[in-house]
Design an enzyme around this catalytic site. Structure first.
Site, PDB file in Angstrom:
ATOM      1  NE  ARG A   1       6.110  13.154   5.346  1.00 26.26           N
ATOM      2  CZ  ARG A   1       5.364  13.705   5.845  1.00 26.26           C
ATOM      3  NH1 ARG A   1       4.494  12.596   6.682  1.00 26.26           N
ATOM      4  NH2 ARG A   1       5.419  14.006   7.183  1.00 26.26           N
TER       5      ARG A   1
ATOM      6  CE1 TYR B   1       3.092 -10.107  -7.560  1.00 26.99           C
ATOM      7  CE2 TYR B   1       1.964  -8.020  -6.031  1.00 26.99           C
ATOM      8  CZ  TYR B   1       3.384  -8.839  -7.145  1.00 26.99           C
ATOM      9  OH  TYR B   1       4.362  -8.651  -6.929  1.00 26.99           O
TER      10      TYR B   1
ATOM     11  CG  ASP C   1      -3.975  -5.804  -8.673  1.00 35.13           C
ATOM     12  OD1 ASP C   1      -4.162  -5.069  -9.960  1.00 35.13           O
ATOM     13  OD2 ASP C   1      -3.268  -6.310  -8.227  1.00 35.13           O
TER      14      ASP C   1
ATOM     15  CE  LYS D   1       3.915  -5.557 -13.208  1.00 36.96           C
ATOM     16  NZ  LYS D   1       3.738  -4.677 -11.400  1.00 36.96           N
TER      17      LYS D   1
END
Length: 385
Positions: free
Chosen positions: A48, A102, A174, A199
């Site tokens: 984590r 987005y 982004d 992606k």
């Protein structure tokens, strides 16, 4: 040899490898442990905390590709986006966001920011004047996405970076659609670069991940929140992502070539009303895209003329997959109104110029003639009688 002297494909292949010191294997070993020693060690590792061997190594590859000091890998693109935004925005702060975003990012802002007392303004356009007008006394961040999803609009990265620095704001982008193969925002002054690593980084439609790259100082601030929110990625997926990124440069450049040819084909097709692709000279932002991108990417959108039925077109495809997500080696198409931007209201989609009949096209690496043949037969079958 320093990473800045290495070529793109060399960085993709070798930077950020985990050295197999025991068996001298050619690929990174996978460390699946979720529990590490705490005594007599240099670093206390915990999944984590984004610092397992595989997590750290892959972060170095992302940073090298984006020309930044540091990077982090997240469990999804939205984990990367939300953690980055909330690391720099607190109650009473304000953010300026471009109006073409987005759908998931816009939905995060619209549904969650009011709960946190974070103020926000979406620009009316992508003109730098609208960004200037939107800045307030409590503004802390400017957030852009270029090329945008799904209309491939282009924002002037250098002007945004200059504006942010003038007002002592943090600039975020982004960079998913472009990838570092086609666009390097850090070299143009942007502070924080975000990716849905699902992606182009992944490229094979089989993993979910996110990534953020920035300076050491900015990444430390993101890390401090990230360790509390827990958006880390499992080491097996990290290992798969590192494997996939070895071919990032090769894949994306081939997709660039295919997309430019296919955009030109669709632009001339009598059944197509409009094509949105920054590599076309007819695109309103062609010159701007050319000035800040080394390649125009593998993404485009287009609209069929009214006499063609979009639903029938999707059902008639044989090679191209009507499928969610994007950037895999296989060509895919989808309806933004039903998928990526389904969370937005019809009014919000209309403001962004997203028509119900819009088709988003993620171009793969197949032979162009085969992709064209599939589009041709699907268009023929979709004509209304």
């Amino acid at each position: 040899m320093k990473n800045k002297k290495l070529g793109l494909n060399t960085v993709c292949t070798h930077t950020g490898e985990v050295q197999d010191k025991q068996f001298k294997g050619a690929v990174s070993p996978l460390y699946m442990s979720s529990s590490y020693a705490f005594e007599d060690i240099d670093e206390k590792r915990y999944p984590r905390y984004f610092n397992t061997p595989n997590q750290q190594a892959l972060s170095k590859k992302v940073a090298a590709l984006e020309h930044t000091e540091a990077a982090m890998i997240f469990g999804s693109g939205m984990a990367a986006i939300s953690t980055s935004l909330l690391a720099f925005l607190h109650k009473g702060d304000h953010i300026v966001l471009q109006n073409a975003l987005y759908g998931g990012t816009m939905n995060l802002v619209l549904e969650e920011f009011d709960k946190y007392g974070i103020e926000y303004t979406f620009t009316k356009s992508l003109d730098i004047k609208d960004f200037k007008k939107a800045i307030q006394k409590n503004t802390k961040v400017i957030y852009i996405e270029t090329p945008s999803n799904p209309l491939l609009k282009i924002t002037d990265i250098r002007k945004i970076a200059k504006l942010a620095k003038k007002h002592n704001l943090v600039s975020m982008i982004d960079n998913t659609f472009a990838s570092p193969v086609n666009q390097l925002p850090a070299t143009m002054g942007i502070d924080i670069i975000i990716h849905s690593a699902t992606k182009y980084f992944g490229g094979h439609s089989d993993i979910l991940a996110g990534a953020v790259a920035a300076s050491e100082a900015h990444m430390n601030r993101i890390f401090q929140l990230g360790k509390n929110l827990g958006g880390s990625l499992s080491d097996f997926t990290v290992w798969m992502l590192e494997r996939s990124m070895k071919t990032l440069g090769i894949r994306v450049k081939e997709q660039n070539k295919n997309a430019l040819k296919l955009a030109s084909y669709l632009d001339k097709h009598p059944a197509v009303a409009k094509v949105y692709y920054p590599g076309l000279r007819s695109h309103e932002d062609y010159e701007l895209a050319k000035s800040q991108m080394s390649g125009f990417g593998g993404m485009m959108s287009f609209e069929l003329n009214p006499e063609y039925d979009v639903a029938t077109f999707f059902k008639s495809l044989k090679l191209i997959k009507p499928s969610m997500s994007l950037a895999g080696v296989e060509s895919t198409m989808l309806s933004p109104t039903q998928t990526s931007h389904a969370l937005l209201t019809p009014e919000e989609r209309k403001k962004q110029g997203i028509a119900d009949g819009l088709i988003r096209f993620s171009v793969g690496i197949e032979e162009r003639k085969d992709i064209i043949a599939d589009i041709k037969q699907a268009i023929k079958k979709s004509k209304k009688k």
